[in-house]
Design a protein around this motif. Structure first.
Motif: not given
Length: 349
Positions: A179, A181, A205, A242, A245, A275, A291
């Motif tokens: 994954h 971000t 995404c 956030l 996610l 994302n 992130y």
């Protein structure tokens, strides 16, 4: 790795490419059929390499040659076989730049197609023939970039070399973690949304926008505005976007509606492993740890003001200059945002 179709090219700002799209629309209205170029793929080739693995050397050459101030003026449509192109007025400054660039490539023994340089922008392939004159359209907002062809699900895309390294990094993180971000922060008008949309064309995404999280009415106090980065609802963004996610959960995305000064009912976004968080203030210290990768998109001041005026109008530009830009700059300087990001892009270079 596929090095197919790499080339140094001039790329243009959005408004100039819109003019080119208008030219294509006119051809379509005249019933001329063929394979029209996408807006994002419009460019002017300066040196074509085909397959090469010497991108870093080419980039060093590009950076070593100062790019002069050039005005490109469209003045005609031409054709060669089944290809339509848009020509420009004679431009000795551009010709000299291309000559210098090609001499440098030869000096470094980097092979390229050494056909004479005839400046043009291809807009249509596999079409009928027919020359036309044009009402002149000009731009000075030009960049020199090394582009590479990528064949994506929705078709061919030409991506700059620095964006290719970003894509490679995203792929690497995804392979390691399963994954990713990504945060895209930066100055208003710099092209954060454009970059996010380019990445979305490459990856399956979601994009979440910080601009959808304006302060609620009760939060709009002078004390809040005095905080660096205080003029977005980062608390709600963290809780509603956030945190889900992070747990690989769906996101109920509820943008703030400025017309009603309320939070909308929203849309449920099914979880995806990649994302993108786009917008100023996305790399606030209270959010940055969420992130896997962060990007700062910069822009030269004069170009920023031109873009904002074109996008938002003169009245809105005054508001940006008096209010929004100072708030942004306070946030950037207070938290040294640019130097804390993994990638840096400048829209004007």
């Amino acid at each position: 790795m596929n090095f197919m179709r790499q080339f140094v090219a001039l790329t243009f700002n959005f408004s100039f490419k819109e003019e080119l799209m208008s030219i294509m629309d006119t051809l379509k209205e005249e019933g001329i059929q063929g394979k029209y170029y996408d807006l994002d793929n419009l460019h002017m080739t300066l040196a074509f390499f085909g397959e090469t693995d010497r991108q870093d050397e080419i980039m060093e050459i590009i950076h070593s040659i100062p790019f002069p101030e050039i005005t490109i003026t469209l003045n005609r449509i031409g054709h060669f076989k089944k290809i339509y192109w848009v020509g420009i007025k004679d431009n000795p400054v551009l010709d000299e730049y291309v000559n210098t660039l090609r001499k440098a490539l030869k000096a470094h023994d980097i092979p390229f197609d050494d056909k004479p340089f005839y400046p043009h922008i291809t807009i249509l392939r596999k079409a009928e023939e027919g020359d036309r004159t044009l009402q002149e359209v000009s731009t000075k907002d030009i960049k020199v970039e090394l582009l590479q062809a990528h064949y994506l699900e929705e078709g061919l895309k030409y991506l700059p070399y620095n964006e290719q390294s970003l894509i490679a990094k995203i792929n690497k993180i995804y392979q390691q973690k399963g994954h990713v971000t990504i945060a895209i922060d930066g100055r208003c008008g710099s092209g954060k949304t454009t970059l996010a949309n380019k990445l979305k064309a490459y990856f399956d995404c979601h994009i979440f926008h910080m601009d959808d999280f304006y302060l609620q009415e009760y939060q709009r106090t002078q004390e809040r505005y005095n905080e660096p980065g205080g003029n977005v609802d980062r608390e709600r963004f963290k809780k509603e976007v956030l945190e889900p996610l992070k747990e690989h959960h769906d996101v109920l995305y509820r943008p703030f509606d400025c017309s009603t000064m309320s939070i909308s009912e929203g849309t449920l976004y099914s979880y995806k492993p990649i994302n993108i968080i786009e917008g100023s203030y996305s790399c606030h210290p209270e959010l940055i740890d969420a992130y896997d990768l962060s990007i700062f998109v910069d822009i030269d001041e004069s170009l920023r003001l031109k873009r904002i005026e074109k996008r938002n109008g003169k009245e809105a530009l005054d508001m940006f200059i008096k209010k929004w830009i100072p708030l942004e700059e306070k946030y950037f300087s207070s938290f040294d945002i640019q130097n804390h990001c993994d990638f840096y892009f400048n829209a004007g270079r």
